[in-house]
Design a protein around this motif. Structure first.
Motif, PDB file in Angstrom:
ATOM      1  N   THR A   1       3.790 162.751  18.209  1.00 17.18           N
ATOM      2  CA  THR A   1       4.160 161.979  17.022  1.00 17.18           C
ATOM      3  C   THR A   1       5.684 161.851  16.942  1.00 17.18           C
ATOM      4  N   GLU A   2       6.152 161.119  15.952  1.00 21.66           N
ATOM      5  CA  GLU A   2       7.582 160.933  15.790  1.00 21.66           C
ATOM      6  C   GLU A   2       8.195 162.189  15.151  1.00 21.66           C
ATOM      7  N   ALA A   3       9.367 162.572  15.661  1.00 22.96           N
ATOM      8  CA  ALA A   3      10.022 163.760  15.114  1.00 22.96           C
ATOM      9  C   ALA A   3      11.529 163.614  15.261  1.00 22.96           C
ATOM     10  N   ASP A   4      12.279 164.472  14.530  1.00 19.13           N
ATOM     11  CA  ASP A   4      13.749 164.435  14.617  1.00 19.13           C
ATOM     12  C   ASP A   4      14.255 165.186  15.841  1.00 19.13           C
ATOM     13  N   LEU A   5      13.426 166.118  16.335  1.00 19.82           N
ATOM     14  CA  LEU A   5      13.876 166.979  17.427  1.00 19.82           C
ATOM     15  C   LEU A   5      12.693 167.418  18.287  1.00 19.82           C
ATOM     16  N   TYR A   6      12.849 167.233  19.595  1.00 24.40           N
ATOM     17  CA  TYR A   6      11.835 167.695  20.554  1.00 24.40           C
ATOM     18  C   TYR A   6      12.453 168.831  21.359  1.00 24.40           C
ATOM     19  N   ILE A   7      11.850 170.003  21.281  1.00 24.70           N
ATOM     20  CA  ILE A   7      12.380 171.174  21.989  1.00 24.70           C
ATOM     21  C   ILE A   7      11.496 171.455  23.199  1.00 24.70           C
ATOM     22  N   ILE A   8      12.055 171.215  24.395  1.00 22.97           N
ATOM     23  CA  ILE A   8      11.306 171.494  25.624  1.00 22.97           C
ATOM     24  C   ILE A   8      11.530 172.959  25.999  1.00 22.97           C
ATOM     25  N   ALA A   9      10.498 173.791  25.807  1.00 27.36           N
ATOM     26  CA  ALA A   9      10.606 175.226  26.126  1.00 27.36           C
ATOM     27  C   ALA A   9       9.638 175.518  27.272  1.00 27.36           C
ATOM     28  N   VAL A  10      10.079 175.124  28.463  1.00 30.23           N
ATOM     29  CA  VAL A  10       9.247 175.327  29.660  1.00 30.23           C
ATOM     30  C   VAL A  10      10.114 175.968  30.735  1.00 30.23           C
ATOM     31  N   SER A  11       9.528 176.311  31.881  1.00 28.14           N
ATOM     32  CA  SER A  11      10.301 176.945  32.950  1.00 28.14           C
ATOM     33  C   SER A  11      11.387 175.979  33.450  1.00 28.14           C
ATOM     34  N   ASP A  12      12.485 176.550  33.919  1.00 28.78           N
ATOM     35  CA  ASP A  12      13.654 175.758  34.319  1.00 28.78           C
ATOM     36  C   ASP A  12      13.283 174.583  35.233  1.00 28.78           C
ATOM     37  N   ASP A  13      12.434 174.860  36.209  1.00 23.73           N
ATOM     38  CA  ASP A  13      12.071 173.851  37.208  1.00 23.73           C
ATOM     39  C   ASP A  13      11.360 172.646  36.615  1.00 23.73           C
ATOM     40  N   ALA A  14      10.683 172.849  35.484  1.00 21.25           N
ATOM     41  CA  ALA A  14       9.841 171.781  34.932  1.00 21.25           C
ATOM     42  C   ALA A  14      10.575 170.918  33.910  1.00 21.25           C
ATOM     43  N   ILE A  15      11.781 171.347  33.486  1.00 24.55           N
ATOM     44  CA  ILE A  15      12.474 170.652  32.386  1.00 24.55           C
ATOM     45  C   ILE A  15      12.726 169.178  32.689  1.00 24.55           C
ATOM     46  N   ALA A  16      13.330 168.886  33.864  1.00 24.41           N
ATOM     47  CA  ALA A  16      13.686 167.500  34.197  1.00 24.41           C
ATOM     48  C   ALA A  16      12.435 166.621  34.232  1.00 24.41           C
ATOM     49  N   ALA A  17      11.398 167.077  34.911  1.00 27.66           N
ATOM     50  CA  ALA A  17      10.168 166.283  35.058  1.00 27.66           C
ATOM     51  C   ALA A  17       9.533 166.005  33.702  1.00 27.66           C
ATOM     52  N   ILE A  18       9.447 167.039  32.856  1.00 30.73           N
ATOM     53  CA  ILE A  18       8.802 166.851  31.552  1.00 30.73           C
ATOM     54  C   ILE A  18       9.624 165.920  30.678  1.00 30.73           C
ATOM     55  N   SER A  19      10.955 166.054  30.725  1.00 35.46           N
ATOM     56  CA  SER A  19      11.779 165.171  29.882  1.00 35.46           C
ATOM     57  C   SER A  19      11.623 163.713  30.296  1.00 35.46           C
ATOM     58  N   SER A  20      11.323 163.485  31.571  1.00 42.35           N
ATOM     59  CA  SER A  20      11.178 162.095  32.038  1.00 42.35           C
ATOM     60  C   SER A  20       9.796 161.525  31.712  1.00 42.35           C
ATOM     61  N   LYS A  21       8.876 162.385  31.319  1.00 49.67           N
ATOM     62  CA  LYS A  21       7.513 161.913  30.987  1.00 49.67           C
ATOM     63  C   LYS A  21       7.379 161.513  29.523  1.00 49.67           C
ATOM     64  N   LEU A  22       8.396 161.802  28.725  1.00 50.44           N
ATOM     65  CA  LEU A  22       8.270 161.527  27.295  1.00 50.44           C
ATOM     66  C   LEU A  22       8.224 160.020  27.060  1.00 50.44           C
ATOM     67  N   PRO A  23       7.214 159.506  26.339  1.00 52.96           N
ATOM     68  CA  PRO A  23       6.957 158.062  26.224  1.00 52.96           C
ATOM     69  C   PRO A  23       7.737 157.413  25.089  1.00 52.96           C
ATOM     70  N   PHE A  24       9.001 157.802  24.913  1.00 55.84           N
ATOM     71  CA  PHE A  24       9.814 157.181  23.858  1.00 55.84           C
ATOM     72  C   PHE A  24      11.272 157.217  24.272  1.00 55.84           C
ATOM     73  N   LYS A  25      12.125 156.529  23.517  1.00 59.08           N
ATOM     74  CA  LYS A  25      13.543 156.430  23.861  1.00 59.08           C
ATOM     75  C   LYS A  25      14.434 156.792  22.689  1.00 59.08           C
ATOM     76  N   ASN A  26      15.660 157.214  23.066  1.00 60.99           N
ATOM     77  CA  ASN A  26      16.727 157.420  22.077  1.00 60.99           C
ATOM     78  C   ASN A  26      16.428 158.431  20.968  1.00 60.99           C
ATOM     79  N   ARG A  27      15.495 159.340  21.238  1.00 59.64           N
ATOM     80  CA  ARG A  27      15.300 160.441  20.284  1.00 59.64           C
ATOM     81  C   ARG A  27      16.052 161.679  20.806  1.00 59.64           C
TER      82      ARG A  27
END
Lengths: 257, 257
Positions: B60-86
């Motif tokens: 859903t829409e939020a003011d802040l998305y906190i990715i708390a995953v293992s270091d290796d997965a951060i880049a991949a997960i951030s690129s999967k997020l289906p929205f922009k400019n949040r």
């Protein structure tokens, strides 16, 4: 009453004096009758002058003489005592019982703690490791130790050596790692304060978990990428060598499991 | 209300979820609206199922998305997020801000602590290190962080790298030294318990003294006789290597002073 004399005026001696004085105030049967200090002034803030001597020949009779001096001085001081067949113990983790002079009955009264001048410690929780040549002397040492601590252990010279080496790892070396953490922070303008809650929690963890169960971090995960980045980041040669040595040791542990 | 979504279900994610829930109960303006977890079951003991998703498209829409995953997965997960400019942040000490995908505004929300599953921590005293690309985002991160902690720091990626390396020394490496202390005790039939008051005091000391002022031991005293005896005593190759490396480093420090 069990009469105790302390020989020495350094950190351990001063903390022992304070601990025996406390226990005396609480009404235990231990009486600190005299303190030997080469410099009377070193302990004159702790007890009356008539309880302090700097002359071996004026040492009074007591049930127990506790030599609390630096490791190197123990043998020499024990050989200077002008009496025979009394119970004489030292307080060192690394000196064997047999370093004491043969003129008297030997023992060890080793409080396993790091003592800082002017920083009070709760002696009740400090483990005291006892050793003696015979059972009667051990019973006396036990009575004296119980007056100041709740944690008494029978530890022979070989075990005490192991404890002392282990203590170097968990105290001296741990403190040096704190210092390196501090140096890395200073070098990059980060307050060392930020690390203090982590430092506390690291210690808290092993009060409830075994150290091997508590182990985390890149070495444990075998996270080569992070390890290489850290090694590239460290400009101080000693820091880098320590980083590599400890990382390898953690990795070896992983293989043993 | 400031709406927050946590992405991840590991140790850090679970402790953050608990901390935000606590703060919500205390009436702060932060609302944890959703948690993303690949396995719904990993966090279903912490919050209602209608607040958990395992599908990026249902975030859903939020003011802040906190990715708390293992270091290796951060880049991949951030690129999967289906929205922009949040505003999207990660919680890692060792990953730079720029590892996050360019689609969204980047930030870091790094709680500097070691988290153990099923061991509660007092989040209020955990330092949270914040970084963002712009001042408005920083203000928002600060509001969110203040809801769960009293210790907020602005730390850039380079400083965070230093902190993370320093944390390896004062946490991972210190714990490994505890383990070696434990191993030496076991090898010589001495209870590791005896060392625990010393371990506590070692930590307590640097809360009031600088680590360099707190340093004691044979290396610091340059007590070659004791050092040699310890080295002869250590039969484990890794233990010996660590003993030598740390002793040398302490001795080098003495020379620098």
């Amino acid at each position: 009453m069990i009469k105790v004399i302390i020989i020495g005026s350094g950190n351990v001696a001063q903390h022992l004096i304070a601990a025996f004085q406390n226990s005396q105030n609480l009404g235990t049967e231990i009486e600190l009758v005299q303190v030997f200090s080469r410099q009377i002034g070193s302990v004159s803030h702790l007890l009356d002058l008539d309880h302090i001597t700097n002359d071996f020949d004026t040492l009074t009779e007591a049930d127990l003489y506790i030599i609390a001096v630096s490791d190197d001085a123990i043998a020499a001081i024990s050989s200077k005592l002008p009496f025979k067949n009394r119970l004489v113990v030292h307080t060192s983790g690394s000196v064997p019982l047999n370093a004491l002079d043969d003129n008297n009955r030997k023992g060890v009264f080793y409080p396993l703690q790091t003592f800082t001048k002017n920083k009070a410690v709760d002696f009740k929780i400090i483990p005291i490791c006892l050793e003696s040549e015979n059972a009667t002397d051990f019973q006396l040492l036990e009575k004296v130790a119980k007056a100041i601590s709740d944690k008494i252990f029978a530890i022979n010279s070989e075990q005490r050596k192991a404890l002392h080496v282990a203590a170097v790892f968990v105290n001296n070396f741990v403190n040096h790692l704190y210092q390196i953490g501090n140096e890395i922070c200073q070098e990059h303008q980060v307050p060392f304060e930020i690390l203090k809650p982590l430092i506390s929690e690291t210690t808290q963890k092993i009060m409830v978990l075994s150290p091997s169960a508590a182990q985390t971090g890149p070495a444990k995960r075998n996270d080569i990428k992070t390890i290489q980045a850290h090694e590239a980041f460290l400009s101080n040669e000693d820091h880098l060598k320590i980083y590599k040595t400890l990382t390898q040791s953690i990795q070896h542990n992983g293989k043993k499991l």
